[in-house]
Design an enzyme around this catalytic site. Structure first.
Site, PDB file in Angstrom:
ATOM      1  N   SER A 219       0.782  -1.220  -0.075  1.00  0.00           N
ATOM      2  CA  SER A 219       0.018   0.125   0.142  1.00  0.00           C
ATOM      3  C   SER A 219       0.887   1.215   0.023  1.00  0.00           C
ATOM      4  CB  SER A 219      -0.947  -0.099   1.209  1.00  0.00           C
ATOM      5  OG  SER A 219      -0.110  -0.183   2.296  1.00  0.00           O
TER       6      SER A 219
ATOM      7  N   TYR B 214      -4.197   1.437   3.530  1.00  0.00           N
ATOM      8  CA  TYR B 214      -5.127   0.330   3.249  1.00  0.00           C
ATOM      9  C   TYR B 214      -5.541  -0.280   4.454  1.00  0.00           C
ATOM     10  CZ  TYR B 214      -3.586  -0.580  -1.399  1.00  0.00           C
ATOM     11  OH  TYR B 214      -3.223  -0.336  -3.032  1.00  0.00           O
TER      12      TYR B 214
ATOM     13  N   ASN C  38       0.577  -6.907   4.650  1.00  0.00           N
ATOM     14  CA  ASN C  38      -0.488  -7.882   5.379  1.00  0.00           C
ATOM     15  C   ASN C  38      -1.699  -7.536   5.019  1.00  0.00           C
ATOM     16  OD1 ASN C  38       1.116  -9.225   7.662  1.00  0.00           O
ATOM     17  ND2 ASN C  38       2.133  -7.266   7.132  1.00  0.00           N
TER      18      ASN C  38
ATOM     19  N   GLU D  67       6.687   6.263  10.300  1.00  0.00           N
ATOM     20  CA  GLU D  67       6.733   7.139   9.206  1.00  0.00           C
ATOM     21  C   GLU D  67       7.257   8.157   9.729  1.00  0.00           C
ATOM     22  OE1 GLU D  67       3.604   7.220   6.552  1.00  0.00           O
ATOM     23  OE2 GLU D  67       4.065   5.098   6.043  1.00  0.00           O
TER      24      GLU D  67
ATOM     25  N   CYS E  51       2.342  -6.332  10.225  1.00  0.00           N
ATOM     26  CA  CYS E  51       2.210  -5.041   9.352  1.00  0.00           C
ATOM     27  C   CYS E  51       3.436  -4.830   9.129  1.00  0.00           C
ATOM     28  CB  CYS E  51       1.473  -3.785  10.310  1.00  0.00           C
ATOM     29  SG  CYS E  51       1.755  -2.395   9.396  1.00  0.00           S
TER      30      CYS E  51
ATOM     31  N   HIS F  69       5.032  -2.208   8.473  1.00  0.00           N
ATOM     32  CA  HIS F  69       5.969  -1.046   9.230  1.00  0.00           C
ATOM     33  C   HIS F  69       6.463  -1.820  10.671  1.00  0.00           C
ATOM     34  CE1 HIS F  69       3.874   1.643   6.345  1.00  0.00           C
ATOM     35  NE2 HIS F  69       4.491   2.711   6.882  1.00  0.00           N
TER      36      HIS F  69
HETATM   37  N1  DGN Z   1       1.242  -2.415   4.401  1.00  0.00           N
HETATM   38  C1  DGN Z   1       0.357  -2.185   5.417  1.00  0.00           C
HETATM   39  C2  DGN Z   1       0.463  -3.735   5.871  1.00  0.00           C
HETATM   40  O1  DGN Z   1       1.354  -4.516   5.993  1.00  0.00           O
HETATM   41  O2  DGN Z   1      -0.797  -3.781   6.518  1.00  0.00           O
HETATM   42  C3  DGN Z   1       0.366  -1.100   6.575  1.00  0.00           C
HETATM   43  C4  DGN Z   1       0.132   0.160   5.725  1.00  0.00           C
HETATM   44  C5  DGN Z   1      -1.108   0.645   5.604  1.00  0.00           C
HETATM   45  O3  DGN Z   1      -1.913   0.400   4.707  1.00  0.00           O
HETATM   46  N2  DGN Z   1      -1.650   1.117   6.747  1.00  0.00           N
END
Ligand code: DGN
Length: 261
Positions: free
Chosen positions: A8, A39, A71, A149, A180, A182
């Site tokens: 995302s 997302y 994820n 971030e 996730c 991040h």
């Molecule tokens: N990359 C998203 C995840 O692993 O769920 C996290 C970022 C997002 O879309 N909030």
């Protein structure tokens, strides 16, 4: 032979980093859907639509396999993507669930992720496929993504946020899945507060699964000419992607192209 990787936004770079370690000679196209991130708060229908658009973009690049390095997109769209497209497509959840099952001794696993990932129940579903008796405790941690971030990876503020979400797990789990992309950047901070909890980052196992799939399909064997370049695409904010990307990838991102999906 080339591989497509998407997220995302920027978080999928933590998965890309692991893929590069096990497949250093392969060409990779990475797309971060930075115009439509996050997302985590969107509906399943929208996440499926966005994910399909991205896969179509990557297919135009002639990739042989795709990694859903997100994820949330894995939880909500992987099934539909696999049904729609013919090339191998893998997500991060199965690898994360399998690794946690191998790691747990008490049979009690914690899962953290975005609201959408946690509400989907996908991690619990996958874990139960491996072992029905394992207990799964889940929690959405929406403040982790903005903290990462902003580069707030240690110190009082992030410790307070971590405790607010994870103190509930204390004494109840022995393994925690970072569900996730991040969250691996908060691994050290989480480990310091909860040194007894084993932390699972699904990215490493996902990269190994990808290698195995490429080998099974003989994609690696037939590839005489190696091309280790990574091409980066975003749907918005090239400069921000470059700036924050270094933190996730731990290397410089020289060029990022803007695409319209
Ligand atoms: N990359 C998203 C995840 O692993 O769920 C996290 C970022 C997002 O879309 N909030």
């Amino acid at each position: 032979m080339s591989i497509g990787v998407f997220d995302s936004g920027i978080g999928g770079l933590t998965v890309l980093k692991e893929i590069r370690k096990v497949l250093p000679d392969e060409k990779i196209y990475y797309l971060g859907d930075t115009a439509r991130v996050p997302y985590g708060e969107k509906t399943k229908e929208l996440i499926i639509r966005y994910s399909k658009e991205i896969v179509e973009f990557l297919l135009e690049k002639n990739v042989s396999a795709i990694v859903v390095a997100c994820n949330t997109a894995t939880a909500l769209a992987l099934k539909e993507l696999k049904e729609t497209f013919k090339i191998p497509i893998i997500g991060v959840i199965e690898a994360g669930a399998r690794t946690a099952i191998e790691a747990t001794e008490s049979g009690k696993i914690g899962v953290i992720g975005t609201k959408a990932t946690i509400q989907s129940g996908k991690y619990e579903e996958e874990i139960k496929l491996f072992n029905k008796k394992v207990e799964v405790l889940q929690k959405a941690c929406p403040l982790f993504v903005p903290a990462v971030e902003e580069g707030i990876l240690s110190g009082k503020l992030v410790n307070q946020i971590i405790k607010t979400y994870l103190d509930d797990f204390k004494g109840k789990i022995d393994t925690l899945i970072l569900g996730c992309t991040h969250y691996p950047l908060l691994k050290d901070a989480i480990s310091k507060i909860y040194p007894d909890i084993k932390i699972v980052d699904p990215a490493k196992e996902t990269a190994l699964d990808l290698k195995e799939i490429l080998e099974q399909n003989e994609f690696l064997k037939n590839d005489a000419k190696k091309d280790e370049e990574v091409k980066y695409y975003v749907t918005d904010g090239q400069e921000k992607f470059k700036e924050i990307g270094i933190m996730f990838l731990e290397e410089d991102i020289p060029k990022v192209e803007l695409v319209k999906l």
